[in-house]
Design an enzyme around this catalytic site. Structure first.
Site: not given
Length: 210
Positions: A105, A109, A201, A204
């Site tokens: 990602r 944006t 996340d 992670d």
């Protein structure tokens, strides 16, 4: 809201999701629980697979019994976090092929950028189940589904642990015919595109990189 959305309503799955949400859950336990939930979701997402009757001989007699019919399966992981779900699903679906789509990602944006794509050559002849723990903005999932459609895939499903309304809306807009199976639908996304309350996340936490 996506008309093809199914939120898995099972107390055992909800209990395990709570373990994932807990910031104190260690990497090894997080990884194990993701695998366990993925196996449960593999059971749910294949609930409507067609069957056909065959003749088998039991130790007692001969009988008609059902086996899965129709298209063969392919699991596609949206890397890297999707890889954490593949092992659990493969335990239940050992004959499924596995494909990988690498997407990251763009932090500015929030759009998905492809960096890797490897799927079976006969992907267009298979029922494809795309997996990613988090459906946040929906941009990565939408890009992955679009990429698979470019390769001729016509039978698609999407499986995630957690979904945000924003991501659900994205798939409803771009891929309204693709069923979504989610472990839970959370409140919203924060300014960084993370699901709230979420679980952080997923990549992670799966791989211990933070």
């Amino acid at each position: 809201m996506h008309l093809n959305l199914t939120e898995v309503d099972h107390p055992l799955l909800k209990h395990k999701l709570t373990l994932l949400r807990n910031a104190e859950t260690t990497t090894d336990n997080f990884r194990r629980v993701v695998r366990e939930i993925a196996a449960m979701m593999a059971y749910e997402v294949t609930r409507d697979l067609p069957t056909e009757m065959i003749t088998v001989t039991t130790p007692v007699t001969e009988c008609q019994a059902p086996v899965i019919a129709g298209k063969k399966l392919c699991l596609v992981s949206i890397m890297r976090a999707g890889n954490g779900m593949i092992d659990g699903m493969i335990e239940l679906l050992p004959g499924a092929r596995v494909g990988h789509i690498g997407l990251y990602r763009d932090p500015h944006t929030l759009q998905a950028v492809e960096y890797y794509y490897k799927v079976p050559e006969d992907i267009d002849e298979r029922l494809v189940i795309v997996v990613d723990p988090m459906l946040a903005t929906g941009n990565s999932a939408s890009a992955a589904l679009s990429r698979l459609k470019e390769d001729g895939v016509t039978s698609l499903k999407f499986v995630c642990l957690l979904a945000a309304p924003e991501g659900i809306s994205t798939l409803a807009e771009h891929h309204p015919e693709v069923p979504i199976l989610a472990g839970a639908v959370d409140s919203h996304l924060n300014d960084h595109g993370y699901i709230v309350p979420g679980l952080g996340d997923a990549g992670d936490r799966l791989f211990g990189t933070r």
